[in-house]
Design an enzyme around this catalytic site. Structure first.
Site, PDB file in Angstrom:
ATOM      1  N   SER A   1       0.821  -1.213   0.000  1.00 26.34           N
ATOM      2  CA  SER A   1       0.000   0.000   0.000  1.00 26.34           C
ATOM      3  C   SER A   1       0.859   1.268   0.000  1.00 26.34           C
ATOM      4  O   SER A   1       1.585   1.535  -0.935  1.00 26.34           O
ATOM      5  CB  SER A   1      -0.946  -0.037   1.205  1.00 26.34           C
ATOM      6  OG  SER A   1      -1.869   1.003   1.166  1.00 26.34           O
TER       7      SER A   1
ATOM      8  N   ASP B   1      -2.600   6.129  -3.547  1.00 20.04           N
ATOM      9  CA  ASP B   1      -1.409   5.584  -2.907  1.00 20.04           C
ATOM     10  C   ASP B   1      -0.888   4.439  -3.765  1.00 20.04           C
ATOM     11  O   ASP B   1      -1.348   4.232  -4.893  1.00 20.04           O
ATOM     12  CB  ASP B   1      -1.703   5.133  -1.483  1.00 20.04           C
ATOM     13  CG  ASP B   1      -2.762   4.032  -1.424  1.00 20.04           C
ATOM     14  OD1 ASP B   1      -3.550   3.929  -2.373  1.00 20.04           O
ATOM     15  OD2 ASP B   1      -2.793   3.278  -0.431  1.00 20.04           O
TER      16      ASP B   1
ATOM     17  N   ASP C   1      -1.169   1.219  -3.959  1.00 20.53           N
ATOM     18  CA  ASP C   1      -2.054   0.184  -4.520  1.00 20.53           C
ATOM     19  C   ASP C   1      -3.411   0.744  -4.933  1.00 20.53           C
ATOM     20  O   ASP C   1      -4.307  -0.006  -5.311  1.00 20.53           O
ATOM     21  CB  ASP C   1      -2.230  -0.984  -3.551  1.00 20.53           C
ATOM     22  CG  ASP C   1      -3.012  -0.625  -2.301  1.00 20.53           C
ATOM     23  OD1 ASP C   1      -3.060   0.575  -1.945  1.00 20.53           O
ATOM     24  OD2 ASP C   1      -3.577  -1.537  -1.667  1.00 20.53           O
TER      25      ASP C   1
ATOM     26  N   ASP D   1      -5.969   2.064  -3.373  1.00 17.37           N
ATOM     27  CA  ASP D   1      -7.223   1.902  -2.637  1.00 17.37           C
ATOM     28  C   ASP D   1      -7.549   3.152  -1.820  1.00 17.37           C
ATOM     29  O   ASP D   1      -8.572   3.211  -1.152  1.00 17.37           O
ATOM     30  CB  ASP D   1      -7.219   0.646  -1.754  1.00 17.37           C
ATOM     31  CG  ASP D   1      -6.180   0.676  -0.641  1.00 17.37           C
ATOM     32  OD1 ASP D   1      -5.350   1.608  -0.603  1.00 17.37           O
ATOM     33  OD2 ASP D   1      -6.189  -0.255   0.192  1.00 17.37           O
TER      34      ASP D   1
END
EC number: 5.4.2.10
Length: 451
Positions: A100, A241, A243, A245
């Site tokens: 992440s 960010d 990833d 999400d």
């Protein structure tokens, strides 16, 4: 074996904690678990742009195949793409290889079930047991035609992009957008989505090289996006960010909007459309006091969970609520997807701006943010802080001083060796004094690690 799973899967420094051997055993464990329900379970694997991603992807896929599971490899795709695609195609599970917003030496492995939801703690506990059995060579090893297969499908990212585009019914023509992809998983697909919807897109931090993910970019470093919005005279800036999400925004004046403000504006629109279940927004204990006040003034209710999008989602699923999320930018639209979705959130906000005919700075005035200060204390151990009498005394004194005009919240990070101290209230100098006093005490008592 110590506990592997944290609040968001298995995460750590690659080759120090998260080794290819561990990824292999996790793959075997997952295939054994999901293989109880189906002889040849199918897994979708997606990853972000970290240099370690391909190595872990191959090890994980090998582990799954060695127990008889099949693998579809999507390559670099956002986390929410995996959640959506697993559900759409009827596959049995999804796996995301990403850490992440963390720096590139870290990576992580998190699992989704066939409905695109993160696994509950009880299932993660079972996976840990099976992982231990795998490391002891105590899991089945099929041979011949029963060994699993690996299929690579590079079109899945575009399939997810088309889904995101389909969630709005308005052209974004006339809007100028600066998009910060954090050199992460949505670096390619993010600009594609906004351009297909008609926006003029200026993309920054969309050139991943394996080590620059989240480096002075994305939702954890908003300064570059703020400067770019002002430089190009853009209507809005969007930050994901690593990833994708998470989503944070910058208005046309260079001011940032966090997850609380985004949730509030989207929930307000859902309420006006008659689509906000029970007029409820699900936030966390970190949500700003101003978020709660504004929601109530608009005729909506709020519910606060523990920090972590999984806890927000649990509450949303339990009651069927429409929207929830975190101040950090995880926003869940349960009518569309089963996890926080940074691109979906961005598209919903761009459509809202276009339909309103107002600049984002004007829309944001619906909420007044109270000053909120967060201090991260890097510690040797997170254990026992909540029972330490000196730490408890400092927290109690701060709460007494703030009274009804503010609050103090101390909690350990779920993924890092640190304790977070947050205070909220009308006086910034007071918050700094209180937070620093508590942080100093925690550092002395828990063992301070110099950054």
């Amino acid at each position: 074996m110590s506990r592997l799973f944290g609040t968001d899967g298995v995460r750590g420094v690659v080759n120090a904690f998260l080794t290819p051997e561990l990824a292999y055993h996790l793959g075997r464990a997952a295939a054994a678990y999901f293989g109880r329900q189906k002889k040849r379970p199918v897994f979708l694997i997606g990853r972000d742009t970290r240099i370690s991603g391909a190595m872990l992807e191959n090890a994980l896929a090998a582990g799954i195949c060695s127990v008889g599971g099949d693998v579809v490899v999507a390559g670099v795709v956002p986390t929410p793409a995996v959640a959506y695609l697993v559900r759409k195609h009827g596959w049995d599970a999804g796996v995301v290889i990403s850490a992440s917003h963390n720096k590139f030496p870290d990576n992580g492995i998190k699992f989704f079930d066939g409905q695109g939801f993160k696994l509950p703690d009880a299932v993660e506990d079972e996976l840990e047991i099976l992982c231990q059995k795998s490391s002891e060579n105590d899991l089945e090893r099929p041979t011949g035609a029963d060994i699993g297969r690996i299929l690579h499908s590079r079109e899945l990212a575009h399939e997810y992009a088309a889904f995101v585009e389909s969630t709005v019914d308005v052209s974004l023509e006339g809007l100028t957008v600066v998009y910060d992809g954090a050199n992460g998983a949505a670096s390619a697909v993010g600009p594609e989505v906004f351009e297909k919807l008609g926006a003029k897109v200026i993309a920054i931090n969309v050139d991943p090289d394996g080590v620059n993910i989240n480096e002075n970019a994305g939702s954890t470093h908003m300064e570059g996006l703020q400067a770019a919005v002002l430089k190009y005279g853009a209507d809005v800036g969007i930050a994901n960010d690593g990833d994708a999400d998470r989503c944070l925004l910058v208005d046309e004046k260079g001011q940032t909007l966090d997850g609380d403000q985004i949730m509030l504006l989207c929930a307000k629109q859902l309420k006006e459309q008659g689509r906000l279940k029970d007029d409820m927004i699900v936030g966390t204990v970190m949500s700003n006091i101003g978020f709660h006040k504004a929601a109530h003034e608009l005729g909506m209710k709020t519910y606060s969970t523990a920090v972590g999008d999984r806890y927000v989602l649990e509450k949303m699923r339990e009651a069927g609520y429409s929207i929830g999320g975190e101040q950090s930018g995880h926003v869940i639209f349960l009518d569309y997807n089963s996890t926080g979705d940074g691109l979906l959130t961005a598209v919903q906000m761009l459509a809202l701006i276009k339909k309103s005919g107002q600049p984002l700075s004007e829309l944001a005035k619906v909420m007044v943010k109270y000053p909120q200060l967060l201090v991260n204390v890097h510690v040797v151990t997170k254990t026992g802080w909540d029972e330490n009498p000196l730490i408890k005394a400092e927290i109690s004194e701060a709460a007494r001083e703030l009274g009804e005009n503010g609050r103090v919240l101390v909690r350990p990070s779920g993924t890092e060796a640190l304790i977070r101290v947050m205070a909220e209230g009308p006086d910034q100098e007071q918050l700094e004094r209180l937070c620093n006093t508590i942080a100093e005490t925690i550092g002395r008592e828990q063992g301070l690690v110099e950054e």
